[in-house]
Design an enzyme around this catalytic site. Structure first.
Site, PDB file in Angstrom:
ATOM      1  N   TYR A 138      80.516  66.623 -73.597  1.00  0.00           N
ATOM      2  CA  TYR A 138      81.210  67.913 -73.665  1.00  0.00           C
ATOM      3  C   TYR A 138      81.213  68.635 -72.323  1.00  0.00           C
ATOM      4  O   TYR A 138      82.018  69.537 -72.094  1.00  0.00           O
ATOM      5  CB  TYR A 138      80.563  68.831 -74.719  1.00  0.00           C
ATOM      6  N   LYS A 189      73.162  55.321 -79.339  1.00  0.00           N
ATOM      7  CA  LYS A 189      74.002  54.133 -79.451  1.00  0.00           C
ATOM      8  C   LYS A 189      73.633  53.204 -78.291  1.00  0.00           C
ATOM      9  O   LYS A 189      74.470  52.835 -77.456  1.00  0.00           O
ATOM     10  CB  LYS A 189      75.476  54.581 -79.399  1.00  0.00           C
ATOM     11  N   ASP A 221      75.907  55.127 -85.800  1.00  0.00           N
ATOM     12  CA  ASP A 221      76.766  54.716 -86.920  1.00  0.00           C
ATOM     13  C   ASP A 221      75.923  54.467 -88.168  1.00  0.00           C
ATOM     14  O   ASP A 221      76.281  54.872 -89.274  1.00  0.00           O
ATOM     15  CB  ASP A 221      77.618  53.490 -86.546  1.00  0.00           C
ATOM     16  N   ASP A 245      76.567  66.967 -83.068  1.00  0.00           N
ATOM     17  CA  ASP A 245      77.659  67.798 -83.582  1.00  0.00           C
ATOM     18  C   ASP A 245      78.172  67.202 -84.894  1.00  0.00           C
ATOM     19  O   ASP A 245      78.304  67.878 -85.918  1.00  0.00           O
ATOM     20  CB  ASP A 245      78.779  67.820 -82.523  1.00  0.00           C
ATOM     21  N   ASP A 249      77.039  68.333 -89.065  1.00  0.00           N
ATOM     22  CA  ASP A 249      78.058  68.761 -90.037  1.00  0.00           C
ATOM     23  C   ASP A 249      77.990  67.895 -91.291  1.00  0.00           C
ATOM     24  O   ASP A 249      78.117  68.382 -92.412  1.00  0.00           O
ATOM     25  CB  ASP A 249      79.468  68.666 -89.435  1.00  0.00           C
TER      26      ASP A 249
END
Ligand code: NAD
Length: 354
Positions: A138, A189, A221, A245, A249
């Site tokens: 980001y 990852k 994942d 993020d 959620d």
């Protein structure tokens, strides 16, 4: 306790007003609390042409803690990116050095039916996700849009973490794990990304200072899958900005309503910004039906993490539980057999229970 109160846009002012009722009740008991309001997001743009007006940032810097509602609204979507409400939020996090975002996903027994997952999968759920907030893809440079040699348009971003950024958020997560069930799962990852490879190495190095914490590692994942398959396997999760993020959620939905979950964003001292995890909910703004409990529970987190007032935090959380046990529900968590309450009634009920 000096608190900067930034209501923001949409339902922000309605829900923050309920949190302020709680502050007022605590002040009336004799606790030394002062607060001052300032605009942020679209409200900041309307007031000063900037989603993070200078005066708002100055107030936030002087305060011990910041209480934020939410930012954003369709009327601001066409503005150039620097003037958009969300930039106000990104900038205040960066300016205050708030690098550790704590997002608990806690299921209240009374709301077990509100989750889209089977009650036995989520009953008793109590996870803490620690998300790094000021680095990663980001913020990484270079970034941009360009046309390549073949004349095609390309978008590009840079995923990047420096060792100290990983170490400091890992420490926050280990410290939290020490106060809970002493299990920490680091999510990345590392099978594909060098950034994640370094992440894993630094987390393992940090673990040497926390021999009592059981550290595990999981690819993002798989973590996304495990969160819906068997979420109760987790105690504390630590992860980078973009993975956090998305996963936080996902975890929020395990508990049924986005209107129930608070968050804290902490710097390397005691300062924090406290806000509900949801957005400005323009679809229900101004109707006095939004759920204020996430915002009120953010006050509890503020008492715990900035002011070290564990008992006050517990009291606020107990008051919320009591109100739910009384059968009071805002529209988002309403089920047959409970009593529907407005935003304002919910705030009053929590204050009464407190
Ligand atoms: P949102 O979280 O605002 O709303 C998603 C859905 O959840 C809506 O149906 C909304 O009515 C409902 N909802 C959210 N909070 C609720 C509450 N307290 N009580 C009852 N229902 C609630 O997400 P969105 O619709 O994707 O975004 C709306 C605006 O908010 C956008 O401008 C977005 O950029 C912004 N946003 C801001 C933040 C923030 O300020 N931290 C976070 C996410 C989105």
């Amino acid at each position: 306790m000096k608190i900067a109160v930034l209501p923001g846009d949409g339902i922000g002012p309605e829900i923050v007003a309920q949190a302020v009722k709680v502050l007022r009740a605590l002040a009336a008991e004799g606790q030394s609390i002062e607060w001052e309001e300032a605009p942020i997001g679209g409200a900041g743009y309307d007031a000063a042409g900037d989603p993070l007006p200078e005066a708002t940032l100055a107030l936030a810097r002087q305060a011990d803690a910041v209480m934020l509602g939410a930012v954003g609204g369709v009327q601001y979507d066409a503005l150039p990116r620097p003037q958009r409400p969300e930039q106000g939020l990104l900038r205040i996090r960066k300016a205050l050095g708030l690098f550790a975002n704590l997002r608990p996903a806690l299921l209240y027994a009374e709301l077990a039916d509100a989750s889209t997952l089977k009650p036995e999968v989520v009953a008793g759920l109590d996870i803490m996700i620690v998300r790094e907030l000021t680095g990663d893809i980001y913020f990484g440079q270079p970034r941009g849009l360009r046309t390549n040699d073949r004349g095609e348009r390309e978008g590009f971003n840079t995923m990047i973490y420096a060792e100290p950024e990983i170490r400091r958020v890992a420490r926050v997560a280990f410290d939290i794990a020490m106060k809970r069930d002493k299990r920490l799962c680091s999510v990345e990852k590392a099978n594909v990304l060098e950034t994640s490879e370094l992440w894993r190495e630094v987390v393992i190095e940090t673990a040497r200072d926390y021999p009592q914490v059981a550290l595990s590692h999981m690819y993002v994942d798989n973590a996304a899958m495990q969160l819906v398959r068997d979420p109760k396997q987790f105690d504390v999760i630590v992860t980078g900005n973009i993975f956090g993020d998305i996963l936080s959620d996902e975890a929020s939905m395990l508990t049924g309503s986005i209107g129930m979950l608070p968050s804290a964003s902490l710097d390397d001292g005691d300062k924090g910004l406290y806000e509900p995890i949801h957005g400005s909910a323009p679809d229900i703004a101004g109707k006095n039906i939004a759920n204020p409990l996430a915002t009120i529970l953010s006050v509890a987190m503020m008492m715990r993490h900035t002011f070290n007032q564990e008992e006050t935090a517990n009291r606020i959380e107990r008051a919320v539980k009591k109100v739910l046990a009384q059968g009071l529900r805002t529209a988002d968590i309403y089920v047959a057999g409970t009593r529907q309450a407005s935003t304002g009634e919910m705030g009053d009920a929590v204050v009464a229970a407190l």
